[in-house]
Enzyme design. Structure first.
Site, PDB file in Angstrom:
ATOM      1  N   SER A  64       4.204  -1.431 -11.545  1.00 14.91           N
ATOM      2  CA  SER A  64       4.335  -2.546 -10.618  1.00 14.91           C
ATOM      3  C   SER A  64       3.168  -2.542  -9.654  1.00 14.91           C
ATOM      4  O   SER A  64       2.662  -1.481  -9.280  1.00 14.91           O
ATOM      5  CB  SER A  64       5.663  -2.418  -9.846  1.00 14.91           C
ATOM      6  OG  SER A  64       5.894  -3.558  -9.061  1.00 14.91           O
ATOM      7  N   ASP A  65       2.725  -3.730  -9.280  1.00 16.86           N
ATOM      8  CA  ASP A  65       1.662  -3.861  -8.290  1.00 16.86           C
ATOM      9  C   ASP A  65       1.922  -5.134  -7.502  1.00 16.86           C
ATOM     10  O   ASP A  65       2.514  -6.076  -8.018  1.00 16.86           O
ATOM     11  CB  ASP A  65       0.284  -3.918  -8.948  1.00 16.86           C
ATOM     12  CG  ASP A  65      -0.816  -3.729  -7.927  1.00 16.86           C
ATOM     13  OD1 ASP A  65      -1.023  -2.575  -7.496  1.00 16.86           O
ATOM     14  OD2 ASP A  65      -1.447  -4.726  -7.530  1.00 16.86           O
ATOM     15  N   GLN A  66       1.482  -5.141  -6.253  1.00 17.86           N
ATOM     16  CA  GLN A  66       1.784  -6.275  -5.393  1.00 17.86           C
ATOM     17  C   GLN A  66       0.570  -6.707  -4.596  1.00 17.86           C
ATOM     18  O   GLN A  66      -0.238  -5.880  -4.177  1.00 17.86           O
ATOM     19  CB  GLN A  66       2.911  -5.897  -4.429  1.00 17.86           C
ATOM     20  CG  GLN A  66       3.425  -7.045  -3.590  1.00 17.86           C
ATOM     21  CD  GLN A  66       4.575  -6.617  -2.728  1.00 17.86           C
ATOM     22  OE1 GLN A  66       4.397  -5.835  -1.798  1.00 17.86           O
ATOM     23  NE2 GLN A  66       5.762  -7.115  -3.014  1.00 17.86           N
ATOM     24  N   GLY A  91       3.397  -7.941  -9.704  1.00 16.03           N
ATOM     25  CA  GLY A  91       3.228  -7.752 -11.134  1.00 16.03           C
ATOM     26  C   GLY A  91       4.190  -6.680 -11.604  1.00 16.03           C
ATOM     27  O   GLY A  91       4.394  -5.671 -10.924  1.00 16.03           O
TER      28      GLY A  91
END
Length: 192
Positions: free
Chosen positions: A68-70, A105
């Site tokens: 996960s990425d933000q 993401g």
């Protein structure tokens, strides 16, 4: 059933994933998180989520790996983690009276089959009009210097909002559980 691995060192993401009551391991992925030239924020978070999962595949060859990425987006600017009071103050001054969209993401990699589900989930925060004094009081109280956008929605940061929009509030914290459950079910894992 393949075991779960969270490709993150974030305590916030670990807390969220624990809500699903499925056993999991976690490991910090070492990747370059720089934005590529011409890359949109949504493309960047999708790519980074997938890279975080893929970098752990060698260590976890028969697992479902969650990446996960933000990114927090204000207008056409991506707000990163501030890492200091001064930068956090500047971010919140810019957000005051405006809306910030958080793009998260999410990737679920089946490292045994080398298949990956990838998505980007948007969540928008509408900020109250904030005074410099309110911002300073908030930053001293919560010190959200490791959070994109300079606030913790799961804490006192909620007091900065006049409203929110989105289908999954957990995406605001960094791991969209509603979409993750969809992905897990598609991979054969039932929750609950």
């Amino acid at each position: 059933m393949l075991p779960l691995v969270l490709a993150s060192s974030s305590p916030y993401r670990r807390e969220l994933l624990a809500r699903l009551r499925r056993p999991f391991e976690w490991a910090a992925p070492a990747i370059d998180e720089s934005r590529r030239e011409g890359e949109t924020a949504s493309d960047m978070v999708r790519r980074l989520a997938q890279e975080k999962a893929r970098v752990l595949a060698g260590r976890y060859p028969r697992h479902l790996i969650i990446g996960s990425d933000q990114a927090a987006v204000l207008g056409d600017q991506i707000l990163g983690k501030p890492h200091s009071h001064e930068r956090a103050h500047a971010q919140l001054c810019a957000a005051s009276g405006n809306s910030v969209t958080f793009l998260t993401g999410l990737a679920l990699l089946d490292s045994e089959r080398d298949t990956c589900q990838v998505d980007c989930i948007a969540y928008t925060v509408h900020f109250r009009q904030l005074s410099a004094t309110q911002i300073d009081r908030y930053l001293r109280a919560e010190q959200p210097f490791d959070c994109a956008g300079s606030f913790k929605a799961e804490g006192l940061g909620i007091s900065l909002f006049r409203g929110t929009e989105g289908s999954d509030v957990t995406s605001l914290i960094g791991l969209p559980l509603i979409r993750l459950v969809d992905m897990l079910q598609q991979a054969g894992i039932e929750v609950p």
